[in-house]
Design an enzyme around this catalytic site. Structure first.
Site, PDB file in Angstrom:
ATOM      1  N   TYR A   1       0.821  -1.212   0.000  1.00 40.87           N
ATOM      2  CA  TYR A   1       0.000   0.000   0.000  1.00 40.87           C
ATOM      3  C   TYR A   1       0.857   1.264   0.000  1.00 40.87           C
ATOM      4  O   TYR A   1       0.369   2.351  -0.304  1.00 40.87           O
ATOM      5  CB  TYR A   1      -0.949   0.034   1.209  1.00 40.87           C
TER       6      TYR A   1
ATOM      7  N   LYS B   1       3.734 -15.085   2.877  1.00 34.47           N
ATOM      8  CA  LYS B   1       3.662 -15.892   1.651  1.00 34.47           C
ATOM      9  C   LYS B   1       5.106 -16.184   1.251  1.00 34.47           C
ATOM     10  O   LYS B   1       5.564 -15.870   0.145  1.00 34.47           O
ATOM     11  CB  LYS B   1       2.894 -15.106   0.565  1.00 34.47           C
TER      12      LYS B   1
ATOM     13  N   ASP C   1      -2.654 -18.006   2.389  1.00 31.65           N
ATOM     14  CA  ASP C   1      -3.794 -18.708   1.785  1.00 31.65           C
ATOM     15  C   ASP C   1      -4.285 -19.826   2.691  1.00 31.65           C
ATOM     16  O   ASP C   1      -5.497 -19.998   2.898  1.00 31.65           O
ATOM     17  CB  ASP C   1      -3.448 -19.218   0.375  1.00 31.65           C
TER      18      ASP C   1
ATOM     19  N   ASP D   1      -5.075  -6.608   6.204  1.00 31.51           N
ATOM     20  CA  ASP D   1      -6.302  -5.914   5.795  1.00 31.51           C
ATOM     21  C   ASP D   1      -7.369  -6.937   5.414  1.00 31.51           C
ATOM     22  O   ASP D   1      -8.518  -6.906   5.886  1.00 31.51           O
ATOM     23  CB  ASP D   1      -5.954  -5.008   4.595  1.00 31.51           C
TER      24      ASP D   1
ATOM     25  N   ASP E   1     -10.846  -8.333   7.781  1.00 30.94           N
ATOM     26  CA  ASP E   1     -12.235  -8.243   7.307  1.00 30.94           C
ATOM     27  C   ASP E   1     -12.877  -9.625   7.320  1.00 30.94           C
ATOM     28  O   ASP E   1     -14.028  -9.781   7.710  1.00 30.94           O
ATOM     29  CB  ASP E   1     -12.297  -7.647   5.892  1.00 30.94           C
TER      30      ASP E   1
END
Ligand code: NAD
Length: 359
Positions: A141, A188, A220, A244, A248
């Site tokens: 980001y 990852k 994942d 992020d 959620d």
């Protein structure tokens, strides 16, 4: 004590939920003999309308002179053109980087009385109590980005330095010591170089915390495990974008996006506190938003920025007691039942707060 709290109501349901949290903070101040000064400032879409800037200089100043910031949410259809030069979310990113708020704490609890409302089986939700720590000022980001030529190629860059990972890892390990002494780091590392640096650094910091168990998971795989066995986890630390998305996803564990608070912290006591939900334009102006996430964010403000642990607990216990007594806004109401409006729900929390014993 005296404290100055800058309130950034923002857009959509932001003003509805922050005004409720502020009124409860005023109750806390009166009850415990504190004096809180509240300064309101423009932020997000409403600030773009007024000043052409989502984080205008007057708002920067108001935040700089505060002990803490309570934020509602920003954005909405009016400002959603992705090609616009000024966008509400830019204000959020600037606020975080201006104050060096690199650690975003998001506690996720499953409330037993709301278990029937969550999309998961009730038995999966027993004892769910996770503290997510999302890195907030690095990663993709904030990395260099570009669209090239006539727009048929674009890229974003995920960059981390050891120092950036180290400081957020320290927050995670310290928090774990106050809890169940278990850190799960999500990355990852089988694909991304930045994740390999992340994992290596987490392991180096872990050496300073031999009493804390550390494990690693690929993002994942963890996205699935978090839903299959959520009670297994204690502190979960992740880089900015993974955090992020995962936080959620974790909202399903608590029954509604409206339930969850967050704190964004740097090295000092200053912090920005906000619910994890957005501005919910679909319900804005109707007085039905669930203010719980913002009320619990105000409790985190009392704890982390003002050091008022008993007051924070009183507010959290009041929310718990109101829920136990059946107070429900529409998003957490039983199917077919209407649910309380935000103001009626707030009154139930206020009554529960008045009944909390000081001691
Ligand atoms: P959202 O969180 O605003 O809403 C998602 C769904 O959850 C909606 O159906 C909404 O009604 C419901 N909801 C959210 N909060 C609720 C509450 N407190 N009580 C009851 N129901 C609630 O997400 P979205 O619809 O994807 O985004 C709307 C706008 O908010 C967009 O402009 C987005 O960019 C912005 N946004 C801002 C933030 C922030 O300010 N930190 C975070 C996320 C999204």
């Amino acid at each position: 004590m005296h404290a100055t709290i800058t309130v950034l109501p923002g857009d959509g349901i932001g003003p509805e939920v922050t005004s409720i949290a502020v009124s409860l903070l005023k109750d806390i101040a009166a009850r415990y003999g504190h004096s809180f000064t509240f300064n309101e400032a423009m932020f997000g879409g409403c600030a773009i309308d007024a000043y052409g800037d989502s984080f205008p200089p007057a708002t920067v100043k108001a935040c700089e002179s505060a002990n803490a910031v309570l934020l509602g949410a920003v954005g909405g259809p009016k400002w959603s053109d992705p090609t616009a030069k000024v966008r509400p979310e830019q204000g959020l990113l600037r606020l975080r980087s201006h104050f060096g708020l690199f650690a975003n704490l998001r506690p996720v609890k499953a409330y037993p009385m709301l278990a029937g409302h969550a999309p998961l089986r009730a038995e999966l939700l027993e004892n769910v109590d996770i503290l997510f720590i999302r890195e907030l000022t690095g990663g993709i980001y904030f990395g260099p980005r570009q669209e090239q030529g006539d727009g048929d190629t674009a890229w974003d860059t995920m960059i981390y330095t050891v120092a950036e990972v180290e400081r957020v890892a320290e927050v995670a390990f310290k928090a774990a010591r106050m809890r169940r002494s278990y850190v799960l780091s999500v990355d990852k590392a089988n694909v991304l170089a930045s994740s390999r640096l992340w994992r290596r650094t987490i392991n180096q910091v872990a050496e300073r915390y031999p009493d804390v168990k550390v494990e690693h998971a690929l993002v994942d795989a963890f996205a699935m495990q978090m839903i299959k066995t959520p009670s297994r986890y204690d502190v979960v630390v992740a880089e900015n974008m993974f955090g992020d998305i995962l936080t959620d996803e974790s909202a399903v564990l608590s029954g509604s996006l409206g339930m969850l608070p967050s704190a964004s912290l740097g090295t000092g006591k200053f912090g920005v506190y906000e619910p994890i939900h957005g501005s919910a334009p679909d319900i804005a102006g109707r007085g039905i938003a669930n203010p719980t996430g913002t009320i619990l964010s105000a409790a985190m403000l009392l704890r982390h920025s003002l050091g008022l642990e008993a007051e924070a607990l009183a507010l959290e216990n009041a929310v718990q007691a109101a829920l136990e007594a059946g107070a429900r806004t529409g998003d957490i109401a039983e199917p077919g039942k209407p649910g309380l409006g935000s103001a009626e729900y707030a009154e139930r929390v206020r009554a529960a707060l008045a009944a909390v014993k000081i001691g």
